[in-house]
Design a protein around this motif. Structure first.
Motif, PDB file in Angstrom:
ATOM      1  N   TYR A  44       8.197   1.832  14.262  1.00 32.43           N
ATOM      2  CA  TYR A  44       7.247   1.994  13.492  1.00 32.43           C
ATOM      3  C   TYR A  44       7.492   3.440  12.713  1.00 32.43           C
ATOM      4  O   TYR A  44       7.738   4.409  13.586  1.00 32.43           O
ATOM      5  N   ASP A  45       7.477   3.398  11.701  1.00 33.37           N
ATOM      6  CA  ASP A  45       8.119   4.564  11.090  1.00 33.37           C
ATOM      7  C   ASP A  45       7.251   6.105  11.136  1.00 33.37           C
ATOM      8  O   ASP A  45       7.909   7.093  10.923  1.00 33.37           O
ATOM      9  N   ALA A  46       5.957   5.828  11.433  1.00 35.16           N
ATOM     10  CA  ALA A  46       5.086   7.035  11.405  1.00 35.16           C
ATOM     11  C   ALA A  46       3.877   6.644  11.898  1.00 35.16           C
ATOM     12  O   ALA A  46       3.663   6.121  12.911  1.00 35.16           O
ATOM     13  N   GLY A  47       2.750   6.823  11.064  1.00 35.98           N
ATOM     14  CA  GLY A  47       1.393   6.378  11.283  1.00 35.98           C
ATOM     15  C   GLY A  47       1.133   4.945  11.014  1.00 35.98           C
ATOM     16  O   GLY A  47      -0.182   4.590  11.257  1.00 35.98           O
ATOM     17  N   ASP A  48       2.045   4.352  10.455  1.00 31.98           N
ATOM     18  CA  ASP A  48       1.731   2.711  10.174  1.00 31.98           C
ATOM     19  C   ASP A  48       2.796   2.031  10.970  1.00 31.98           C
ATOM     20  O   ASP A  48       3.549   2.487  11.546  1.00 31.98           O
ATOM     21  N   PHE A  49       2.825   0.890  10.769  1.00 37.84           N
ATOM     22  CA  PHE A  49       3.582  -0.194  11.400  1.00 37.84           C
ATOM     23  C   PHE A  49       4.659  -1.098  10.916  1.00 37.84           C
ATOM     24  O   PHE A  49       4.914  -2.045  10.919  1.00 37.84           O
ATOM     25  N   ASP A  50       5.225  -0.493   9.772  1.00 36.46           N
ATOM     26  CA  ASP A  50       6.165  -0.908   8.978  1.00 36.46           C
ATOM     27  C   ASP A  50       7.324  -0.609   9.373  1.00 36.46           C
ATOM     28  O   ASP A  50       7.580   0.415   9.879  1.00 36.46           O
ATOM     29  N   ILE A  51       8.593  -1.307   8.988  1.00 37.38           N
ATOM     30  CA  ILE A  51       9.988  -0.937   9.164  1.00 37.38           C
ATOM     31  C   ILE A  51      10.311  -0.670   7.845  1.00 37.38           C
ATOM     32  O   ILE A  51      10.823  -1.623   6.886  1.00 37.38           O
ATOM     33  N   GLN A  52      10.645   0.678   7.578  1.00 40.49           N
ATOM     34  CA  GLN A  52      11.206   0.905   5.927  1.00 40.49           C
ATOM     35  C   GLN A  52      12.412   1.352   6.130  1.00 40.49           C
ATOM     36  O   GLN A  52      12.952   1.701   7.098  1.00 40.49           O
ATOM     37  N   ALA A  53      13.179   0.866   5.247  1.00 40.37           N
ATOM     38  CA  ALA A  53      14.714   0.969   5.162  1.00 40.37           C
ATOM     39  C   ALA A  53      15.213   2.203   5.624  1.00 40.37           C
ATOM     40  O   ALA A  53      15.862   2.765   6.349  1.00 40.37           O
ATOM     41  N   HIS A  62       0.651  -1.388   0.072  1.00 36.39           N
ATOM     42  CA  HIS A  62      -0.091   0.153  -0.150  1.00 36.39           C
ATOM     43  C   HIS A  62       0.834   1.389   0.034  1.00 36.39           C
ATOM     44  O   HIS A  62       0.439   2.316  -0.417  1.00 36.39           O
ATOM     45  N   ASP A  63       2.031   1.200   0.367  1.00 36.26           N
ATOM     46  CA  ASP A  63       2.692   2.582   0.472  1.00 36.26           C
ATOM     47  C   ASP A  63       3.789   2.662  -0.943  1.00 36.26           C
ATOM     48  O   ASP A  63       4.780   3.407  -0.817  1.00 36.26           O
ATOM     49  N   GLY A  64       3.238   1.904  -1.628  1.00 37.91           N
ATOM     50  CA  GLY A  64       3.970   1.926  -3.160  1.00 37.91           C
ATOM     51  C   GLY A  64       5.264   1.051  -3.248  1.00 37.91           C
ATOM     52  O   GLY A  64       5.799   1.039  -4.174  1.00 37.91           O
TER      53      GLY A  64
HETATM   54 CA   LIG Z   1       5.503   3.323   6.322  1.00 39.66          CA
END
Ligand SMILES: [Ca+2]
Ligand SMILES: [Ca+2]
Ligand SMILES: [Ca+2]
Length: 868
Positions: free
Chosen positions: A449-458, A421-423
């Motif tokens: 959590y990188d911000a408002g969501d719960f993924d770990i982005q590089a 969903h984040d591209g």
């Molecule tokens: Ca994110």
């Protein structure tokens, strides 16, 4: 019915008597929207840009008394569209000045459905017409309708009238829904599904709260009052039944089998002949240090007559106020069409104390003048924001558990051709040793959590770790107000544990980075939720997955021991691997080494070992000469190995890195500038204000203290030109900083821009005005357009009430987060403070926090020197 009509007629007659100004008509202005005093109607001046689908900033929109109340007006296919619901593409937008109309053509390609929405002024409002050349396709009859969406929080505490009957606009969704078979559903973009039907095969539809032919929102409040009338039935719906960011939606269905003008609404916003927006006096909500420049900026209605003077009032202990100084108010002029700006310079007020500003009939809230104002403003970011957002940890604060130990089932290799969903997209190539959906071990540690969501982005885990390491390198803050125990994966806020929090947070980053490097081979593009239902999660991340590793031999919701048949584990997206991207993994690990080595020698050595290993392994492949088109950090900034080599050199002192660095930096210094990089829209502020293709002092300044006199003299000679470029963006507006951001607001760039100025000041205090370092913070803290709230949550006197953090559904904040700030659309600035769901305005990205901490520590050093 007769009774209702009578009531309406009486009410309308009464309105006519009391408000003769209602007859004022709207005019089509130079910017292509309709304007009357106190009211604007925009018709697709703002488009769905596609980046995140419906951003609640497109279509027919109403700005009333300076607040955007309505958006999303147009032909839509559901009662209460969600973010990923499809919208019509605008194939044509005509500003018809002769016809005094704006018309758009909306196309739903998949349904062969084309409609035109035409808006023209009539009386005090507008007619909105839907025109069809071909009838609504059979499949869309009962679905296609004209919608207009209102921001619910703007209307909290207000009522509405429907055909004269009074209703309360609900503060919380409390009306009815129904489920329909999924075969009837208009699929969302990319076949996403926001609704978890637990296998039942249905979907959710909000039923109308009321229906009628004239609905008026907030008739009792002239600033908020908006009415819609039609011969066709209008329903009012509450989209929050489906999604917390849902809207109040007015909607009429388009009739089947008809062409030509199939629907007409009369939109009656509230026009006010004499309305003048009260002055928005921008100033720093944390106050000012005595010696620093103090310039408030008043944002005035164009119809306002700027007074020549402002008063600075001192607040006394007994509550009285005395005039500390009367200062001239200097007209700066119109900026971006909408408002007129005035600068109020009260730098000469230096005596410590409590003050407020009085100008144009507005008295601001009180704020301090004190020499230590910057010394503690970073504490909430270090103590709260960076701690609450830690993944794989239980986070406690006094009596409250912010969240449990989440994602202990991390993570599965993403299957091929999955889109996130984040591209993000997983292609065929995994670039690692794992098969699709195979569990990758070792990942249940560290990260944010990188911000408002719960993924770990590089980019977020790497940049956060890197900037935390830079904080330690530059300032070594020994603050210890947090207990962080990686053994039990537990953090306790406001509890000292004997180790500087800065160091503990750096390790929280390296633990995740090292785990990824050792188990995957590199830091994956993202470790993210496997589907839309999990992606839009709000609340405790502990409840986002079951904590048990996925086992495909089990049925969904079946559990056996520590395995589960529910596919909720996060996916590791690995296909966009690039050797250039790995160089950033090296930067973060090597930069962390000096900070960790005294406190966590094992983790320090592990980080350095992995950094060196990655360097040896990927050095050749990362050569831009061999790979002109690079992946993740695609070709930006020349040789991607430069920063990695700089950090390895600082960490090891090994000459081989220096020999690699120096020629590259020399080349950067010798290059000629071509212009500043336009940074307004870069998410997360990854790139600061920098040259494109010209001399870039960023790398030179990093190695400056370790270099010889000859090199240092060469850098010094380039400083004036560099200062000109990094401060240029602030010259076109009254606030003195570069303001940008059409889809993502610019606070992160403002912070890095101001910090760049500090780096110059640190080595060349005679070549830059230190006020440039403070101007960025003044802006962030409230000296900005639209409002004067501090954009750092909980920091300052008047601060953000809501932010797009993972607690946004509670209309709350995580203290110490920095919101992106002001979006700029046409001539309109916006940072809503009652709608936390605009990511571009309000999402507190984790990697802005350490950058903000760096800037606060820098500002503290600057004012200490000024106050000497
Ligand atoms: Ca994110
Ligand atoms: Ca600590
Ligand atoms: Ca699981």
């Amino acid at each position: 019915m007769r009774k209702i009509l009578t009531f309406c007629m009486v009410a309308a007659a009464a309105l006519l008597l009391v408000k003769p100004a209602m007859s004022q008509t709207m005019t089509l202005n130079d910017l292509g929207y309709f304007e009357a005093r106190g009211t604007n109607v925009l018709v697709y001046n703002n488009l769905y840009n596609g980046a995140f689908y419906d951003e609640k900033f497109a279509g027919v929109e109403i700005i009333q008394r300076g607040e955007r109340l309505a958006t999303g007006g147009g032909v839509r296919l559901m009662n209460t569209p969600e973010q990923w619901d499809i919208f019509g593409d605008v194939s044509d937008r005509i500003v018809d000045r002769d016809g005094n109309a704006v018309q758009v053509t909306l196309t739903y390609t998949d349904y062969d459905f084309v409609s035109k929405v035409r808006v023209t002024p009539k009386d005090g409002g507008c007619l909105i017409q839907v025109l069809l050349d071909k009838p609504v396709p059979e499949k869309l009859v009962g679905k296609a309708g004209l919608n207009l969406e209102f921001f619910p929080a703007s209307y909290f505490g207000k009522n509405y009238l429907v055909d004269g009957l009074a209703r309360i606009l609900p503060k919380y969704p409390m009306h009815d829904t129904e489920v329909h078979p999924v075969s009837e559903k208009i699929p969302q973009y990319f076949g996403e599904s926001t609704f978890d039907d637990r296998g039942r095969g249905d979907f959710l539809v909000a039923k109308p709260m009321s229906v009628g032919h004239r609905i008026v929102l907030a008739p009792e409040d002239e600033a908020l009052r908006v009415g819609v009338q039609s011969e066709t039935e209008i329903g009012i719906y509450d989209g929050r039944h489906l999604a917390q960011n849902g809207m109040f939606v007015l909607r009429s269905l388009l009739p089947g089998g008809k062409t030509g003008k199939v629907l007409e609404w009369y939109l009656e916003p509230s026009v006010s002949k004499n309305w003048v927006r009260p002055a928005n006096i921008g100033f720093s909500q944390v106050g000012y240090s005595p010696a620093q420049k103090k310039v408030a900026v008043a944002e005035l209605d164009r119809n306002d007559d700027p007074a020549p003077e402002a008063r600075i009032l001192k607040v006394n202990p007994d509550g009285t106020k005395t005039t500390a100084m009367t200062v001239p108010a200097k007209v700066w002029g119109i900026y971006r069409h909408r408002y007129n700006y005035v600068q109020i310079d009260f730098s000469d007020v230096r005596e410590p104390g409590l003050y407020c500003i009085e100008y144009q009939g507005v008295e601001t809230n009180a704020f301090p003048i004190d020499k230590d104002i910057y010394s503690d403003k970073w504490h909430p970011s270090m103590d709260i924001s960076l701690v609450v957002n830690m993944d794989h940890m239980e986070v406690n604060e006094a009596y409250r558990i912010w969240h449990g130990r989440a994602h202990m089932d991390d993570a599965l290799q993403a299957p091929a051709n999955v889109r996130l969903h984040d591209g993000y997209f997983q292609g065929d190539e995994t670039n690692d040793a794992y098969k699709p959906l195979e569990h990758i071990p070792g990942l249940t540690v560290g990260g944010w959590y990188d911000a408002g969501d719960f993924d770990i982005q590089a980019n977020s885990v790497l940049n956060t770790t890197q900037d935390l390491a830079y904080i330690w390198r530059e300032f070594q803050p020994m603050r210890d107000q947090t207990l962080i125990d990686q053994k039990t994966q537990y953090a306790d806020i406001h509890v000292p544990d004997g180790v500087p929090d800065n160091v503990e947070l750096i390790m929280h980053g390296t633990l995740n980075i090292n785990a990824q490097v050792e188990n995957i081979g590199f830091v994956a593009q993202v470790i993210g939720q496997p589907d839309m239902h999990h992606y839009h999660h709000l609340g405790d991340a502990l409840t986002l997955t079951d904590g048990k590793v996925y086992d495909p031999t089990l049925k969904p919701y079946e559990v056996r021991g520590d395995r589960s048949g529910t596919l909720d584990d996060r996916f590791v997206f690995t296909s966009r691997f690039s050797a250039a991207g790995v160089m950033q993994d090296i930067v973060s690990l090597a930069a962390a080494y000096p900070a960790l080595k005294d406190y966590y020698p094992e983790e320090a050595e592990r980080s350095l070992k992995n950094a060196k290993m990655l360097w040896e392994k990927h050095f050749d492949a990362a050569d831009p000469a061999r790979n002109p088109v690079q992946g993740r950090w695609g070709g930006f900034g020349g040789d991607p190995r430069l920063n990695a080599a700089i950090e390895l050199w600082i960490a090891t002192g090994d000459k081989k890195y220096k020999d690699f660095i120096v020629p590259l930096v020399e080349k950067q210094l010798d290059a000629k500038p071509t212009g500043p990089r336009n940074t307004g829209d870069v998410q997360n502020g990854m790139f600061s204000t920098q040259y494109t293709g010209g001399p870039n002092l960023t790398a030179a300044l990093k190695i400056y203290p370790y270099m010889d006199k000859k090199f240092q003299a060469k850098v010094r000679a380039l400083v004036p030109a560099y200062v000109e470029v990094i401060t240029r963006g602030g010259k076109d507006n009254p606030y003195g900083v570069s303001i940008g951001g059409a889809s993502w607001a610019g606070n992160a760039s403002i912070i890095t821009g101001a910090y760049n100025c500090y780096q110059i000041w640190k080595y060349f205090p005679d070549l830059i005005d230190p006020e440039y370092v403070l101007a960025g913070l003044n802006f962030i803290f409230g000296c900005h357009p639209y409002s004067n709230v501090s954009f750092v949550t909980s920091v300052g006197v008047n601060t953000k009430k809501v932010a797009y953090s993972n607690n946004r559904a509670d209309y709350s904040v995580i203290p110490g987060g920095i919101v992106p700030g002001l979006l700029v659309k046409e001539d309109f600035f916006e940072n809503k403070d009652d709608y936390p769901f605009h990511w571009g305005e309000n999402e507190c990205c984790i990697n802005t926090a350490p950058q903000y901490i760096l800037l606060c520590l820098a500002a503290d050093e600057v004012v200490k020197a000024m106050n000497k």
